[in-house]
Write an enzyme that holds these catalytic residues in place. Structure first.
Site, PDB file in Angstrom:
ATOM      1  N   THR A  18     -14.686 107.423  43.268  1.00  0.00           N
ATOM      2  CA  THR A  18     -14.492 107.470  44.723  1.00  0.00           C
ATOM      3  C   THR A  18     -13.428 106.474  45.179  1.00  0.00           C
ATOM      4  O   THR A  18     -12.463 106.841  45.849  1.00  0.00           O
ATOM      5  CB  THR A  18     -15.830 107.153  45.434  1.00  0.00           C
ATOM      6  OG1 THR A  18     -16.811 108.067  44.941  1.00  0.00           O
ATOM      7  CG2 THR A  18     -15.699 107.321  46.936  1.00  0.00           C
ATOM      8  N   GLY A 139     -16.285  95.282  51.397  1.00  0.00           N
ATOM      9  CA  GLY A 139     -15.357  96.407  51.488  1.00  0.00           C
ATOM     10  C   GLY A 139     -14.088  96.130  52.256  1.00  0.00           C
ATOM     11  O   GLY A 139     -13.264  95.315  51.844  1.00  0.00           O
ATOM     12  N   GLY A 192     -25.800 109.813  52.225  1.00  0.00           N
ATOM     13  CA  GLY A 192     -24.874 109.219  51.269  1.00  0.00           C
ATOM     14  C   GLY A 192     -24.717 107.715  51.416  1.00  0.00           C
ATOM     15  O   GLY A 192     -23.822 107.116  50.832  1.00  0.00           O
ATOM     16  N   GLU A 195     -27.916 105.163  47.174  1.00  0.00           N
ATOM     17  CA  GLU A 195     -27.858 105.893  45.912  1.00  0.00           C
ATOM     18  C   GLU A 195     -29.244 106.424  45.551  1.00  0.00           C
ATOM     19  O   GLU A 195     -30.251 106.022  46.138  1.00  0.00           O
ATOM     20  CB  GLU A 195     -27.332 104.963  44.823  1.00  0.00           C
ATOM     21  CG  GLU A 195     -25.887 104.560  45.106  1.00  0.00           C
ATOM     22  CD  GLU A 195     -25.320 103.646  44.033  1.00  0.00           C
ATOM     23  OE1 GLU A 195     -25.565 103.906  42.851  1.00  0.00           O
ATOM     24  OE2 GLU A 195     -24.635 102.686  44.406  1.00  0.00           O
ATOM     25  N   ASP A 206     -27.486  93.326  45.367  1.00  0.00           N
ATOM     26  CA  ASP A 206     -26.078  93.528  45.678  1.00  0.00           C
ATOM     27  C   ASP A 206     -25.585  92.456  46.651  1.00  0.00           C
ATOM     28  O   ASP A 206     -24.530  91.858  46.453  1.00  0.00           O
ATOM     29  CB  ASP A 206     -25.902  94.930  46.288  1.00  0.00           C
ATOM     30  CG  ASP A 206     -24.515  95.168  46.838  1.00  0.00           C
ATOM     31  OD1 ASP A 206     -23.641  95.539  46.037  1.00  0.00           O
ATOM     32  OD2 ASP A 206     -24.298  94.969  48.048  1.00  0.00           O
ATOM     33  N   LYS A 210     -22.729  89.262  46.111  1.00  0.00           N
ATOM     34  CA  LYS A 210     -21.631  88.940  47.028  1.00  0.00           C
ATOM     35  C   LYS A 210     -21.765  87.508  47.550  1.00  0.00           C
ATOM     36  O   LYS A 210     -20.767  86.792  47.694  1.00  0.00           O
ATOM     37  CB  LYS A 210     -21.623  89.933  48.190  1.00  0.00           C
ATOM     38  CG  LYS A 210     -21.296  91.362  47.756  1.00  0.00           C
ATOM     39  CD  LYS A 210     -21.668  92.360  48.864  1.00  0.00           C
ATOM     40  CE  LYS A 210     -21.355  93.792  48.467  1.00  0.00           C
ATOM     41  NZ  LYS A 210     -21.989  94.759  49.411  1.00  0.00           N
TER      42      LYS A 210
END
Lengths: 439, 439
Positions: A18, A139, A192, A195, A206, A210
């Site tokens: 992706t 991101g 979406g 997951e 996660d 970070k």
């Protein structure tokens, strides 16, 4: 300075999933802009993946394809290798080999940096090349550059962040559509935003990855996943979301990084934050980070924390950065900050932290209950800020909700243990930390 | 690369007012951090001011003092000159002379860049030195670096900003403490958020200066103050603040920059924005900018837009940036973006813009009034989204408030002119634009 013979800067993208597809799209759509901004063309020469059968919404015919990244590392024309395969084994080996081949690297791989950061950063330094990892945290939000460059004049004191879009989406849906955690997670998976196996996201791992990276940069130490205390959002009840709102708060999965007098707090857990704080307004899959510096005061950075194009924006920004260095004849312009833990930075244990707390007791509906609970809190020196006792019944018990003033976590744990041992208490008490002073 | 003989980087600060004092404080407090981050010491050698009598909360004895900046420009040791004297005449001359002497320059002077930008940027390019101006827009918020570097992979489509802290403070107080514009301004002056002569701030000129700089960077043109349409906040009535809230909006002085198909909109005016948008949550003297890029989507940057230490943070970040270039043997790593207006970028006139509108009519309280007003709007093809008619009397007339769907500004102007000519209308109609789609 040199702009030697004006050769285009050549890039290889390893992993055309992706994000990789997004990177190719950005180079397709914005190549003229990027060339103007760098001063030279920046071209993707190689793409590498193990699966060439999958359909991708970009034209791959213009690139050299390979399934063996070693072929790319042998090409002397390649300046920058973009690692987007994920995982910590092959991705780590690729990056170390790329450094040996004197290639600059750009990666979005937070797990790799949090787990094998020492090795990676040391090899980067030794090779004299650069490593871009803007895309590894939040991101599209340029938080890495903000900390390394824009706030370089500051001693960073605190960072509070919503840095997991999945967890934030789930919490948003729980509140706005009055869903249970399970139903909200199902919704996130359908859309979406989560997951099939959402463990890393909803258990806070996660976000902890970070946080380890951010704290390393901001405080100049070297922190890994094991330094971060983690609680996920799986135990957040819809009831608590409602009580929080009654009290003027919203529950967010917050990553909290503080550094005061060489003592560091690193934690990721559900947190009550004031409804009117900027972070409380961060909805759905958006991310945001509040950064407090000793000169700049309170700043906040907001944007999409994941997704094809926002993450690709961060990856390509790193490529542009390194390309500009190449054009200017510089390299490693921004020194790798100290990545070995400084002697004098100590990570506090959770027992040592001080926080305000939200407590939800599940108690029998009988006179004297409140006095017994508050008596125990008082005996540990914990003072109560507010109490809500409402008729909402939960499996035969009545919820009693309290917020406390600041208390030491070890005392709070001991008090709750004593309270939970009372015969008037049903289910174990829910304890959620409160952060009040966000801006 | 070269790190020639490891000489410290030497800085001169010209103008030791509030910001200049802040810069000296940052260097005092964070010098070890800055040295670690640059790889070499960064030292203030000279300070320059015309008034050495004023008390300042820093120790000035360690610096060389002068009242003639030419003395500094003659010193071959000085690498970076920080211009903080303000104004456009002497400050501009200083910068041009510094470029000639091959000194890098850092400035916080938005008026200078907006008004003499062409000259300054051309001279900078010719001299082959660098010019940092992060502090010129939005104080401590690193928006310049975000646009030039972090979002370099994006075509920037839109920027919406609250970039004047004084106007935002006044609007916040009008809403929260139910003050008139005049009383809120008085409060701002008492608190030091507005100057004795607040014209530049409340009339929107200061925000327009900043918008011209941001648009130049973001869209790759060269825009000056005269390209920006400006309306200040002086005519915002408390009544409109209340009606806006009833409609789910908050009034903010918004700087709006859009670029679509080579057509540019540049405007600063009071704007209704949705109460639940991130920008609506920006209170008091804080600033924030929403930036929309074609890859990253919606981002937002938030922080203190003015004040001694936040602005000093931005100034010193620029100094660190240039010092890192010096250490790495590079210069002008980030190319000056095209500063001559591109042939194909056209600034739209206000008549051409399309917006939603808030209209407050002051009409006689009589049947048929609504139908006459809406009839005229309809005849111009303007459709109404919502209407509020409440008993609030204002000098004998009744306020009727409408919001419209999107309409061409020229048609709106014509319709309002026709409506204001009706015998049922008292005071001229209040027209405020609405921006709905902020995130």
């Amino acid at each position: 300075m040199c702009q030697c013979a004006k050769k285009p800067v050549k890039v290889a993208v390893v992993g055309i999933g992706t994000i990789g597809t997004g990177v190719l799209k950005v180079f397709e759509e914005n190549s003229a802009l990027i060339e103007a901004r760098v001063g030279l063309p920046v071209e993707v020469k190689w793409i590498c993946d193990v699966d060439w059968k999958r359909e991708r919404p970009v034209d791959l015919s213009r690139y050299r394809k390979t399934s063996d990244y070693r072929e790319i590392l042998k090409d002397p024309e390649v300046d920058i290798v973009v690692e987007l395969i994920g995982g910590t084994k092959v991705a780590g080996d690729l990056i170390l080999e790329a450094f040996k081949a004197k290639k600059h690297v750009v990666t979005a791989n937070k797990a790799l940096l949090a787990e094998r950061g020492d090795e990676i950063f040391a090899a980067c330094e030794e090779a004299g090349v650069d490593l871009g990892f803007e895309a590894s945290v939040a991101g599209g939000i340029p938080i890495i550059k903000a900390i390394k460059e824009s706030l370089a004049a500051n001693r960073i004191e605190r960072i509070y962040g919503i840095i997991n879009g999945t967890a934030n989406y789930v919490l948003t849906k729980m509140e706005e559509e009055r869903l249970s955690f399970e139903d909200a997670l199902k919704r996130a998976q359908e859309k979406g935003y989560a997951e099939a196996d959402p463990t890393l996201d909803v258990e806070g791992i996660d976000a902890a990855h970070k946080a380890a990276i951010l704290a390393s940069l901001a405080f100049g130490g070297r922190f890994s996943l094991s330094d971060v205390y983690v609680e996920g959002v799986t135990k957040v009840k819809h009831l608590d979301v409602l009580f929080a709102k009654d009290l003027g708060y919203r529950i967010k999965l917050l990553a909290i990084m503080k550094c005061l007098n060489s003592e560091v707090e690193l934690r990721v857990h559900p947190t009550l934050i004031p409804l009117d704080s900027s972070l409380a307004g961060v909805r759905r899959a958006f991310n945001a980070l509040s950064v407090v510096g000793n000169a700049v005061g309170h700043t906040m950075f907001y944007g999409m924390g994941a997704g094809m194009m926002p993450t690709a924006s961060a990856v390509v920004a790193d490529v542009v950065d390194i390309a500009r260095d190449i054009v200017a004849g510089a390299s490693k312009r921004v020194p790798v900050l100290s990545f070995r833990r400084q002697q004098n930075l100590r990570v506090k244990s959770m027992d040592e932290i001080v926080s305000k707390y939200y407590l939800r007791f599940s108690a029998v509906d009988r006179p004297g209950v409140l006095s017994r609970i508050s008596g125990i809190l008082g005996s540990y020196g914990i003072s109560i800020e507010s109490v809500i006792q409402k008729g909402r019944k939960e499996s035969g018990y009545v919820p009693i909700v309290m917020t406390t003033h600041e208390a030491l976590e070890s005392k709070m744990k001991a008090a709750v243990k004593d309270i939970d041992a009372l015969d008037i208490i049903g289910n174990p008490t829910t304890v959620i930390r409160i952060e009040n002073n966000l801006d």
